[in-house]
Design an enzyme around this catalytic site. Structure first.
Site, PDB file in Angstrom:
ATOM      1  N   GLY A  69       0.652  -1.159   0.281  1.00  0.00           N
ATOM      2  CA  GLY A  69       0.002  -0.055   0.096  1.00  0.00           C
ATOM      3  C   GLY A  69       1.199   1.290   0.060  1.00  0.00           C
ATOM      4  O   GLY A  69      -0.069   2.617  -0.321  1.00  0.00           O
ATOM      5  N   GLU A 129       3.966  -6.252   1.850  1.00  0.00           N
ATOM      6  CA  GLU A 129       3.654  -6.927   0.211  1.00  0.00           C
ATOM      7  C   GLU A 129       3.486  -5.746  -0.330  1.00  0.00           C
ATOM      8  O   GLU A 129       2.467  -5.807  -1.194  1.00  0.00           O
ATOM      9  CB  GLU A 129       3.040  -7.826   0.101  1.00  0.00           C
ATOM     10  CG  GLU A 129       1.170  -8.041   0.873  1.00  0.00           C
ATOM     11  CD  GLU A 129       0.490  -8.904   0.508  1.00  0.00           C
ATOM     12  OE1 GLU A 129       1.483 -10.176   0.906  1.00  0.00           O
ATOM     13  OE2 GLU A 129      -0.627  -8.640   0.652  1.00  0.00           O
ATOM     14  N   PRO A 130       4.890  -4.671  -0.394  1.00  0.00           N
ATOM     15  CA  PRO A 130       4.889  -3.683  -1.847  1.00  0.00           C
ATOM     16  C   PRO A 130       4.358  -4.213  -3.039  1.00  0.00           C
ATOM     17  O   PRO A 130       5.169  -5.488  -3.390  1.00  0.00           O
ATOM     18  CB  PRO A 130       5.845  -2.832  -1.302  1.00  0.00           C
ATOM     19  CG  PRO A 130       6.732  -3.681  -0.708  1.00  0.00           C
ATOM     20  CD  PRO A 130       5.581  -5.145  -0.164  1.00  0.00           C
ATOM     21  N   GLY A 131       3.750  -3.304  -3.611  1.00  0.00           N
ATOM     22  CA  GLY A 131       4.084  -3.858  -5.455  1.00  0.00           C
ATOM     23  C   GLY A 131       4.297  -1.599  -5.854  1.00  0.00           C
ATOM     24  O   GLY A 131       5.031  -2.539  -6.444  1.00  0.00           O
ATOM     25  N   ARG A 132       3.310  -1.106  -6.070  1.00  0.00           N
ATOM     26  CA  ARG A 132       3.225  -0.251  -6.351  1.00  0.00           C
ATOM     27  C   ARG A 132       4.335   0.840  -6.033  1.00  0.00           C
ATOM     28  O   ARG A 132       5.231   1.681  -7.609  1.00  0.00           O
ATOM     29  CB  ARG A 132       1.999   1.031  -5.481  1.00  0.00           C
ATOM     30  CG  ARG A 132       2.403   2.217  -6.751  1.00  0.00           C
ATOM     31  CD  ARG A 132       0.851   3.072  -6.207  1.00  0.00           C
ATOM     32  NE  ARG A 132      -0.392   2.278  -5.514  1.00  0.00           N
ATOM     33  CZ  ARG A 132      -1.360   2.829  -6.752  1.00  0.00           C
ATOM     34  NH1 ARG A 132      -1.448   3.521  -7.496  1.00  0.00           N
ATOM     35  NH2 ARG A 132      -2.626   2.228  -6.802  1.00  0.00           N
ATOM     36  N   CYS A 192     -12.890   5.345 -27.710  1.00  0.00           N
ATOM     37  CA  CYS A 192     -14.473   6.302 -27.603  1.00  0.00           C
ATOM     38  C   CYS A 192     -15.115   6.585 -26.311  1.00  0.00           C
ATOM     39  O   CYS A 192     -16.389   6.462 -26.685  1.00  0.00           O
ATOM     40  CB  CYS A 192     -15.838   5.276 -28.682  1.00  0.00           C
ATOM     41  SG  CYS A 192     -14.373   4.983 -30.318  1.00  0.00           S
ATOM     42  N   TYR A 252       0.271  -0.600 -12.093  1.00  0.00           N
ATOM     43  CA  TYR A 252      -1.214  -1.118 -12.525  1.00  0.00           C
ATOM     44  C   TYR A 252      -1.683   0.231 -13.519  1.00  0.00           C
ATOM     45  O   TYR A 252      -2.549  -0.597 -13.960  1.00  0.00           O
ATOM     46  CB  TYR A 252      -2.014  -0.611 -10.913  1.00  0.00           C
ATOM     47  CG  TYR A 252      -1.610  -0.763 -10.142  1.00  0.00           C
ATOM     48  CD1 TYR A 252      -2.466  -1.891  -9.899  1.00  0.00           C
ATOM     49  CD2 TYR A 252      -0.723  -0.614  -8.714  1.00  0.00           C
ATOM     50  CE1 TYR A 252      -2.326  -3.196  -8.961  1.00  0.00           C
ATOM     51  CE2 TYR A 252      -0.635  -1.127  -7.739  1.00  0.00           C
ATOM     52  CZ  TYR A 252      -1.077  -2.342  -7.588  1.00  0.00           C
ATOM     53  OH  TYR A 252      -1.041  -2.670  -7.063  1.00  0.00           O
TER      54      TYR A 252
HETATM   55  C1  PLP Z   1      -3.930  -8.275  -0.576  1.00  0.00           C
HETATM   56  C2  PLP Z   1      -3.487  -6.997  -0.872  1.00  0.00           C
HETATM   57  N1  PLP Z   1      -1.592  -6.465  -1.446  1.00  0.00           N
HETATM   58  C3  PLP Z   1      -0.359  -6.165  -1.254  1.00  0.00           C
HETATM   59  C4  PLP Z   1      -0.806  -5.073  -2.522  1.00  0.00           C
HETATM   60  C5  PLP Z   1      -0.131  -4.660  -2.905  1.00  0.00           C
HETATM   61  O1  PLP Z   1      -0.386  -2.335  -2.745  1.00  0.00           O
HETATM   62  P1  PLP Z   1       0.068  -1.365  -3.237  1.00  0.00           P
HETATM   63  O2  PLP Z   1       1.005  -1.763  -4.973  1.00  0.00           O
HETATM   64  O3  PLP Z   1      -0.740  -0.698  -2.820  1.00  0.00           O
HETATM   65  O4  PLP Z   1       1.763  -1.362  -2.731  1.00  0.00           O
HETATM   66  C6  PLP Z   1      -2.324  -5.450  -2.913  1.00  0.00           C
HETATM   67  C7  PLP Z   1      -2.957  -4.248  -3.944  1.00  0.00           C
HETATM   68  O5  PLP Z   1      -3.908  -3.651  -3.595  1.00  0.00           O
HETATM   69  C8  PLP Z   1      -3.084  -6.086  -2.530  1.00  0.00           C
HETATM   70  O6  PLP Z   1      -4.740  -6.127  -2.745  1.00  0.00           O
END
Ligand code: PLP
Length: 437
Positions: free
Chosen positions: A254, A292-295, A361, A390
């Site tokens: 997050g 668990e970071p992604g963004r 469109c 994303y």
């Molecule tokens: C369960 C879970 N973990 C981790 C993430 C990664 O979040 P972010 O990309 O904001 O770090 C998400 C995305 O919303 C998620 O649904």
């Protein structure tokens, strides 16, 4: 490649901020004022691979993974960083994240297949999903997925039928933390569809603990995405600490990132300090702490290149490019704001503010509502900054759009890691092509 300070000022003279703060770490300009990423002029990438094109700065990406993993280990040694792969689920990302020592969070069978194709050790995969089908659970079990993050009791019924050997499990809870972010990105409030309500927890945990093959290890929560206030992460740690004592606490991802010149985002260090300070105060000292970071891993490493196809000077000036909401859906979904630049005209003053629009469109297909830039011309190359997360994940075929290609750049070299979709790919799903397949 040079990187002298370039302060950007909009046409009305308002100071916007430092150009490089929203571009990849390995970005700069060559002597003709062209944008260079990972040692390669993006104009050359557009020529070679076409547009729209996603470009990922591999060194910056790997550095950010290490910042998170080393930073967490330094603060809480018994810990693990999972790459939330939904942010960029491509085989090469799984390979790189695994190589950098991160574990992998997959949301469902499709991401699991991509992770396995990327050579990820199945034992280091965590399988998420609030509605996992029996087939997906079977696939997870037969692939040897290390941990399944259980969302609800119906899933436990399915696991009960399917398990033939011990399986590690975490349980996702609804923590009741309302994070300040776009409604579609908030996932921890009391009305969330994800996880088990706190009131049900004791009973569900007891059910898992009674089961001979369910190895219940702890709690998972995730309060949402693009969160800029570190106090909210600390609050979620406090919330799980009050649930009980477990061997593992996974407090989700997050961490938000800076998308615009004006925006400020916490550093990785500030984020880890907030999470771990609360963990030290509230969690059992021998527990394992996971994030668990992604963004925050991939957003800044990526840019998207588009070619301008039309400049229409009406009541507003519309600059239309060869992509749009089919490849940047998050703008329409979450109101995400990006900054746009002309790749080969970095040094030029911005003289007008335009509506940067796509080719789909919908009037809502607006990439940037009010982008300051030099007078745009057909054929100019537009760079949308910080699109690593994303964007590709949410790409779709609206209006028959083809999914863009992705290149990784590093030390002056580029490699294609995901090819552009073709009309043949598009047709292959439909009759009469399928009857021939
Ligand atoms: C369960 C879970 N973990 C981790 C993430 C990664 O979040 P972010 O990309 O904001 O770090 C998400 C995305 O919303 C998620 O649904």
């Amino acid at each position: 490649m040079t990187r002298s300070a370039v302060e950007k000022t909009d046409p009305s003279g308002t100071r916007l901020g430092e150009l490089w703060s929203i571009l990849p770490e390995e970005a700069g300009s060559d002597d003709t004022g062209r944008l260079v990423v990972g040692g390669v002029a993006v104009a050359e990438l557009a020529e070679r691979y076409g547009t729209p094109l996603h470009v990922i700065d591999e060194s910056g990406l790997r550095r950010q993974m290490r910042r998170l993993a080393d930073g967490l280990t330094a603060r809480w040694p018994n810990s693990e960083v999972l790459f939330a792969s939904k942010s960029l689920p491509i085989v090469e990302m799984y390979r790189v994240a695994h190589e950098e020592g991160l574990a992998i969070d997959v949301a469902g069978g499709g991401e699991l297949q991509l992770a396995l194709a990327g050579g990820v050790d199945p034992q280091r995969i965590y399988m998420h999903g609030n509605a996992k089908s029996e087939a997906e659970l079977e696939l997870a079990l037969s692939s040897g997925v290390g941990t399944i993050i259980v969302d609800n009791e119906d899933e436990l019924d399915r696991l009960d039928r399917l398990l033939t050997q011990p399986q590690r499990l975490l349980l996702r809870v609804i923590p009741g933390v309302e994070a300040e972010t776009h409604a579609s990105q908030a996932t921890g409030g009391e009305n969330s569809k994800f996880g088990v309500p706190l009131g049900e927890l004791e009973r569900v945990v007891a059910r898992m603990q009674r089961h001979p093959l369910m190895e219940f290890e702890g709690i998972h929560l995730h309060i949402g995405s693009q969160i800029l206030n570190t106090a909210e992460f600390a609050e979620s740690v406090d919330r799980v600490s009050r649930i009980g004592r477990f061997p593992i606490y996974n407090v989700g991802g997050g961490l938000g990132v800076k998308y615009t010149y004006a925006e400020e985002a916490p550093t990785v260090e500030a984020y880890l300090d907030a999470v771990v300070a609360e963990a030290k105060a509230k969690l059992p000292a021998d527990a394992k702490l996971m994030i668990e970071p992604g963004r925050s891993i991939v957003a800044r490493a990526g840019v998207t290149l588009y070619r301008i196809l039309s400049v229409k000077r009406a009541v507003k000036t519309f600059v239309a490019v060869d992509g749009g909401m089919a490849d940047q859906l998050d703008i329409a979904l979450t109101g995400q704001r990006y900054e746009a630049l002309l790749a080969d005209r970095l040094g030029e003053a911005w003289t007008e503010t335009v509506q940067l629009v796509g080719r789909q469109c919908e009037s809502g297909d607006l990439l940037v509502d009010g982008a300051p830039m030099p007078a745009a011309r057909v054929g100019d190359l537009v760079v949308l900054a910080s699109t690593g997360a994303y964007s590709y994940s949410m790409t779709n075929n609206y209006n028959g759009a083809l999914r863009p290609a992705i290149v990784f750049v590093h030390d002056g070299t580029a490699r294609l890691v995901t090819r552009r979709e073709t009309y043949e790919d598009l047709l292959a799903l439909h009759a009469p092509s399928i009857s021939a397949a």
